[in-house]
Design a protein around this motif. Structure first.
Motif: not given
Lengths: 386, 193
Positions: A263-268, A314-318, A325-329, A334-335
């Protein structure tokens, strides 16, 4: 060094006290109010020599910050959600003028509907304004990141925001380790502005009209400074580690090196995911986690390198980009991976909008999904009721 | 859920000190070298409205940042909440609930229709009125919680609390002594079944 119990807001305010900036201009907003409130009490109690400007809006707060920073001061503020949104007009001016202003930003959902809880929509909407953006998992990182942001910003002459997750971190008291006042003073050093407006022997003008002929050229230094920031962020993170034992990079790899799914996630959320990863590892699942710390500048090459060997991520976008086409992260990662010959299957989960709780069960379900990632839709909205 | 983390939920009414109690307990645990979290539940904040707050305590660093749904211990500061708020929600079979009330544990258990888990009662309001002169049940409840949880060293916790109160209430020894007495009394008198 002191071990104390502090909330995320208290930790950020403490870092600001130790930095003792020349000017703080701020307007209170939930859940960042305490940062401003506590700092104002430091001013009232004479614990800092800061000129504190209680303005009438966040637009004015950032405008006052730009003025004070252009004058040659070390300048900070704190805000959240609509408060940051009201600053948007001034944010790109701060970066274009190369003013190293610092925001202690507490991530909160943008209205509407009106909501006071955490998501990343406020910070993500500010991603294209030439500001360095650093996310924190907990109060300790919030404290460390405010200190590092200041040093990074002043070195590359770009403004920076250190963020925490609203309520989840901003109002959660936990154990943190703070530096001595002297150590902070030494770490951030004296600020010597390059072109201070108040240097009256060398009069100069800021913020001139700049049309077709030169505007473009005058944006390029921001582009270059962001590239430079990638080096400086690593240098400062390394120095912080050598001196105080907590090293920082663009991201933290958690049991990722031999992982098959991650998983890729930001923050808490990344902190909670660590517990899930440990449980899965005990069961023999090769699960890992990448906690992204730096979103601007975006560490594209570095992310591509560490994510390439995985089977599914899995890229997790809050927050959502509402681009279909998906959240900013997700879109940025992907790019970043597009040119790789062999790349993992990438899945996007948009989750936790407006503070919706993200627990062990939800995160565990994502790792379960990743085992059959081929069957999944590219963009998924986690736990939303029909 | 990591079994090494102790999770606690506090129930009270706005203004009663549920948040402060969680902070105080977290702080006391930190002084004993534990890793801690203390956080309130945020909603509309009005005096007298039901509120909740939470603690996580562990010997190891805590990286969980989600809400607490299955607390091992529930502390009820205001007995009038029972029947209006589901105070036993998520309480496991091997959990405990501590209620500020003059009633016996058996009566509370019957009222809550609770099977399993341990029920403790303590007249924290009574103790507080006697020792401090006001109905501030959260401090005596700390004493009861230390006893029930068995997580902290009581003598150390008393010492730390005294130091903290001394800073906050300089020149008001009656408040400091009253609070310490209240904690000691609740520690001694909390009863369970």
């Amino acid at each position: 060094m002191a071990i104390i119990a502090r909330t995320g807001n208290e930790a950020m305010a403490e870092a600001m006290r130790q930095i003792n900036p020349d000017v703080v201009a701020a307007y209170p907003i939930t859940p960042a109010t305490e940062v401003v409130m506590i700092f104002a009490s430091f001013v009232a109690d004479g614990l800092v020599s800061t000129e504190y400007i209680p303005v009438e809006s966040e637009h004015s707060a950032m405008s006052a910050c730009v003025g004070a920073s252009a004058a040659g001061g070390r300048v900070m503020t704190a805000t959240s959600s609509q408060g940051l949104a009201l600053m948007y007009e001034i944010l790109p001016i701060a970066s274009a003028l190369r003013l190293p202003i610092i925001i202690s930003e507490v991530n909160r959902a943008l209205s509407g509907p009106i909501n006071i809880h955490c998501d990343h929509s406020d910070t993500m909407a500010a991603r294209d304004f030439g500001w360095i953006q650093i996310f924190s998992e907990d109060a300790q990182e919030a404290y460390d990141n405010v200190l590092q942001c200041l040093k990074i910003a002043e070195k590359v002459k770009l403004p920076a925001m250190a963020t925490t997750d609203g309520f989840i971190i901003s109002h959660c008291m936990s154990k943190i380790e703070t530096l001595e006042d002297d150590e902070v003073k030494k770490f951030v050093g004296e600020y010597s502005p390059t072109l201070p407006l108040l240097d009256i022997k060398e009069p100069k003008t800021f913020g001139l009209l700049d049309l077709q002929d030169y505007y473009f050229e005058h944006k390029m230094p921001v582009v270059e400074a962001m590239k430079e920031a990638k080096k400086v962020i690593l240098e400062v993170g390394k120095e912080f580690g050598e001196k105080y034992g907590r090293e920082y990079g663009f991201f933290e790899k958690y049991r990722l090196d031999d992982a098959e799914v991650a998983i890729v996630a930001l923050g808490s959320t990344a902190g909670t995911a660590k517990v899930v990863v440990d449980d899965l590892r005990d069961k023999g699942v090769k699960a890992g986690l990448l906690k992204l710390r730096v979103f601007r500048p975006f560490p594209a090459e570095e992310l591509a390198e560490v994510l390439a060997p995985l089977k599914a991520v899995a890229i997790m976008d809050r927050s959502d980009s509402y681009n279909t086409q998906g959240g900013p992260l997700y879109t940025e990662i992907r790019s970043a991976l597009f040119d790789l010959a062999k790349k993992p299957k990438l899945i996007n989960y948009i989750y936790g909008l407006g503070g919706r709780d993200i627990g062990l069960e939800e995160i565990n379900s994502i790792y379960t999904d990743l085992a059959s990632a081929e069957k999944l839709a590219a963009v998924n909205y986690l736990g939303v009721r029909e | 859920m990591s079994k090494k983390i102790l999770e606690i939920r506090w129930h009270g009414r706005g203004g009663q000190g549920a948040k402060t109690a969680a902070l105080l307990f977290g702080d006391a645990a930190l002084s004993s070298g534990k890793n801690i979290q203390a956080f309130p539940e945020y909603g509309p904040e009005r005096m007298g409205a039901p509120v909740a707050s939470f603690n996580r305590l562990s010997d190891d660093p805590i990286t969980l940042h989600c809400s607490i749904t299955n607390p091992k211990i529930v502390v009820v500061l205001d007995p009038t909440l029972m029947g209006k708020v589901d105070v036993i929600a998520g309480l496991p079979e091997d959990g405990s609930i501590i209620v500020n009330t003059k009633e016996t544990p058996a009566t509370v258990r019957a009222n809550l229709k609770l099977k399993g888990a341990k029920v403790y009662t303590i007249d924290a309001s009574g103790i507080s009125k006697e020792a401090i002169g006001r109905d501030i049940p959260n401090t005596p409840m700390l004493g009861a919680l230390v006893k029930v949880s068995g997580f902290l060293d009581f003598t150390q916790m008393l010492k730390d609390t005294e130091v903290k109160l001394s800073k906050k209430f300089k020149g008001k020894p009656e408040i400091i002594n009253g609070n310490i007495e209240a904690i000691k009394k609740a520690y001694a008198e909390v009863a369970g079944e």
